[in-house]
Scaffold this motif. Sequence first.
Motif, PDB file in Angstrom:
ATOM      1  N   THR A   1      -3.543  19.496  12.244  1.00  0.00           N
ATOM      2  CA  THR A   1      -2.119  19.350  12.579  1.00  0.00           C
ATOM      3  C   THR A   1      -1.852  20.276  14.180  1.00  0.00           C
ATOM      4  O   THR A   1      -2.314  21.462  13.981  1.00  0.00           O
ATOM      5  CB  THR A   1      -1.056  19.461  11.886  1.00  0.00           C
ATOM      6  OG1 THR A   1      -2.231  20.950  11.261  1.00  0.00           O
ATOM      7  CG2 THR A   1      -1.486  19.406  10.475  1.00  0.00           C
TER       8      THR A   1
ATOM      9  N   GLY B   1      -4.763  14.186   4.953  1.00  0.00           N
ATOM     10  CA  GLY B   1      -3.832  14.438   6.183  1.00  0.00           C
ATOM     11  C   GLY B   1      -2.768  15.302   5.431  1.00  0.00           C
ATOM     12  O   GLY B   1      -1.730  15.542   6.156  1.00  0.00           O
ATOM     13  N   ALA B   2      -2.264  14.448   4.362  1.00  0.00           N
ATOM     14  CA  ALA B   2      -0.198  14.627   3.744  1.00  0.00           C
ATOM     15  C   ALA B   2      -0.659  15.820   3.463  1.00  0.00           C
ATOM     16  O   ALA B   2       0.611  16.429   3.347  1.00  0.00           O
ATOM     17  CB  ALA B   2      -0.436  13.295   2.817  1.00  0.00           C
TER      18      ALA B   2
ATOM     19  N   ALA C   1      -8.984  15.431  10.620  1.00  0.00           N
ATOM     20  CA  ALA C   1      -7.512  15.853  10.955  1.00  0.00           C
ATOM     21  C   ALA C   1      -6.978  16.991  11.458  1.00  0.00           C
ATOM     22  O   ALA C   1      -7.662  18.381  11.208  1.00  0.00           O
ATOM     23  CB  ALA C   1      -6.025  15.606   9.238  1.00  0.00           C
TER      24      ALA C   1
ATOM     25  N   ALA D   1      -5.203  12.285  13.712  1.00  0.00           N
ATOM     26  CA  ALA D   1      -6.577  11.997  12.897  1.00  0.00           C
ATOM     27  C   ALA D   1      -7.400  11.898  13.334  1.00  0.00           C
ATOM     28  O   ALA D   1      -8.747  10.723  13.194  1.00  0.00           O
ATOM     29  CB  ALA D   1      -6.265  10.248  12.198  1.00  0.00           C
TER      30      ALA D   1
ATOM     31  N   HIS E   1      -9.149   5.812   6.918  1.00  0.00           N
ATOM     32  CA  HIS E   1      -8.574   6.338   7.578  1.00  0.00           C
ATOM     33  C   HIS E   1      -7.521   6.370   6.391  1.00  0.00           C
ATOM     34  O   HIS E   1      -7.056   6.530   5.759  1.00  0.00           O
ATOM     35  CB  HIS E   1      -7.831   4.640   7.882  1.00  0.00           C
ATOM     36  CG  HIS E   1      -6.097   4.235   8.194  1.00  0.00           C
ATOM     37  ND1 HIS E   1      -5.618   4.169   7.018  1.00  0.00           N
ATOM     38  CD2 HIS E   1      -4.746   5.045   8.768  1.00  0.00           C
ATOM     39  CE1 HIS E   1      -4.010   4.005   6.758  1.00  0.00           C
ATOM     40  NE2 HIS E   1      -4.305   4.800   8.211  1.00  0.00           N
ATOM     41  N   ASP E   2      -8.022   5.293   4.890  1.00  0.00           N
ATOM     42  CA  ASP E   2      -7.424   6.058   3.520  1.00  0.00           C
ATOM     43  C   ASP E   2      -8.071   7.361   2.659  1.00  0.00           C
ATOM     44  O   ASP E   2      -6.807   8.158   2.682  1.00  0.00           O
ATOM     45  CB  ASP E   2      -7.862   4.361   2.690  1.00  0.00           C
ATOM     46  CG  ASP E   2      -7.134   3.315   2.925  1.00  0.00           C
ATOM     47  OD1 ASP E   2      -6.693   3.124   3.549  1.00  0.00           O
ATOM     48  OD2 ASP E   2      -7.569   1.998   2.554  1.00  0.00           O
ATOM     49  N   ARG E   3      -9.359   7.829   3.318  1.00  0.00           N
ATOM     50  CA  ARG E   3      -9.334   9.272   3.171  1.00  0.00           C
ATOM     51  C   ARG E   3      -8.775   9.629   3.708  1.00  0.00           C
ATOM     52  O   ARG E   3      -7.646  10.921   3.068  1.00  0.00           O
ATOM     53  CB  ARG E   3     -11.015   8.884   3.134  1.00  0.00           C
ATOM     54  CG  ARG E   3     -11.441   8.518   2.101  1.00  0.00           C
ATOM     55  CD  ARG E   3     -13.104   8.874   1.604  1.00  0.00           C
ATOM     56  NE  ARG E   3     -13.799   8.963   3.284  1.00  0.00           N
ATOM     57  CZ  ARG E   3     -14.453   9.391   3.337  1.00  0.00           C
ATOM     58  NH1 ARG E   3     -14.286  10.856   2.477  1.00  0.00           N
ATOM     59  NH2 ARG E   3     -15.182   9.644   4.118  1.00  0.00           N
ATOM     60  N   LEU E   4      -8.407   9.905   4.971  1.00  0.00           N
ATOM     61  CA  LEU E   4      -7.981  10.429   6.301  1.00  0.00           C
ATOM     62  C   LEU E   4      -6.393  10.789   5.669  1.00  0.00           C
ATOM     63  O   LEU E   4      -5.722  11.853   5.988  1.00  0.00           O
ATOM     64  CB  LEU E   4      -8.348  10.425   7.180  1.00  0.00           C
ATOM     65  CG  LEU E   4      -9.142  10.572   7.914  1.00  0.00           C
ATOM     66  CD1 LEU E   4      -9.617   9.860   9.188  1.00  0.00           C
ATOM     67  CD2 LEU E   4      -9.608  12.294   8.195  1.00  0.00           C
ATOM     68  N   MET E   5      -5.392   9.848   5.048  1.00  0.00           N
ATOM     69  CA  MET E   5      -4.308   9.777   5.120  1.00  0.00           C
ATOM     70  C   MET E   5      -3.643  10.687   3.751  1.00  0.00           C
ATOM     71  O   MET E   5      -3.018  11.504   4.000  1.00  0.00           O
ATOM     72  CB  MET E   5      -3.574   8.383   4.289  1.00  0.00           C
ATOM     73  CG  MET E   5      -2.490   8.208   4.544  1.00  0.00           C
ATOM     74  SD  MET E   5      -2.208   6.175   3.928  1.00  0.00           S
ATOM     75  CE  MET E   5      -2.757   5.889   2.525  1.00  0.00           C
ATOM     76  N   GLU E   6      -4.835  10.699   2.828  1.00  0.00           N
ATOM     77  CA  GLU E   6      -5.301  11.550   1.300  1.00  0.00           C
ATOM     78  C   GLU E   6      -4.700  13.006   2.180  1.00  0.00           C
ATOM     79  O   GLU E   6      -3.568  13.630   1.496  1.00  0.00           O
ATOM     80  CB  GLU E   6      -5.282  11.310   0.743  1.00  0.00           C
ATOM     81  CG  GLU E   6      -5.418   9.872  -0.002  1.00  0.00           C
ATOM     82  CD  GLU E   6      -3.956   9.644  -1.403  1.00  0.00           C
ATOM     83  OE1 GLU E   6      -3.991  10.547  -1.884  1.00  0.00           O
ATOM     84  OE2 GLU E   6      -3.388   7.956  -1.610  1.00  0.00           O
TER      85      GLU E   6
END
Length: 205
Positions: A28, A65-66, A26, A1, A58-63
């Motif tokens: 990969t 990043g997925a 983010a 992240a 974190h929550d925005r990056l999670m979306e």
Amino acid sequence: ASLLPDYRGAAPINYAVINGEKKTGATTFFINERIDEGNILLQQEIEISPEENAGELHDRLMEMGAKLVVETLDGLAENSIEEKPQPDVEHPKNAFKIFKEDTRIDWTKDAETVHNFIRGMSPYPCAFTTLKIGGDEKTLKIYKGKFEVLPHGKTPGSLEIDKHSFKIFAKNGIYYPEELQLEGKKRMNLKDFLNGFRQFNTISR
């Protein structure tokens, strides 16, 4: 992240906020024998808002990043992604693991630095200071607040408190806690906090 090679390590989101970054993102990448140093596949940037805390980011990056993971897998399957070595950085921005002793607020820092530190530790592991209440010292966690740059002549770490306001003096300004948790109590807003407690002496540095 994070936007590698910046913020390699265990807490990239926390440190991006703590350091007052305006953007992060983010990445990969392929894993190799070194921590977070494999070849980059895809990256995507995201802006950090001035009041955003680490949990919200974190929550925005999670979306985001997925979706980036899916895009990466599709690209690998189609052989349309070219992996790239990470650039060498003379002074990398690190994201070391955060321990309890790292979460104490240093009121000798300037007010904006204190504000960013609290945002970067919120909601977990949460920045803390200590209050002397009567003869007892209690831990005070601070989740949210605002700051003002203002010359004051007060000792950093000292405070002013009444039934309507709570001011903590930093190096060059004032911090105003808005969400906090005293040791042994639940997390609460400032109004409820002030309603419940009457006598505060000073903050320990």
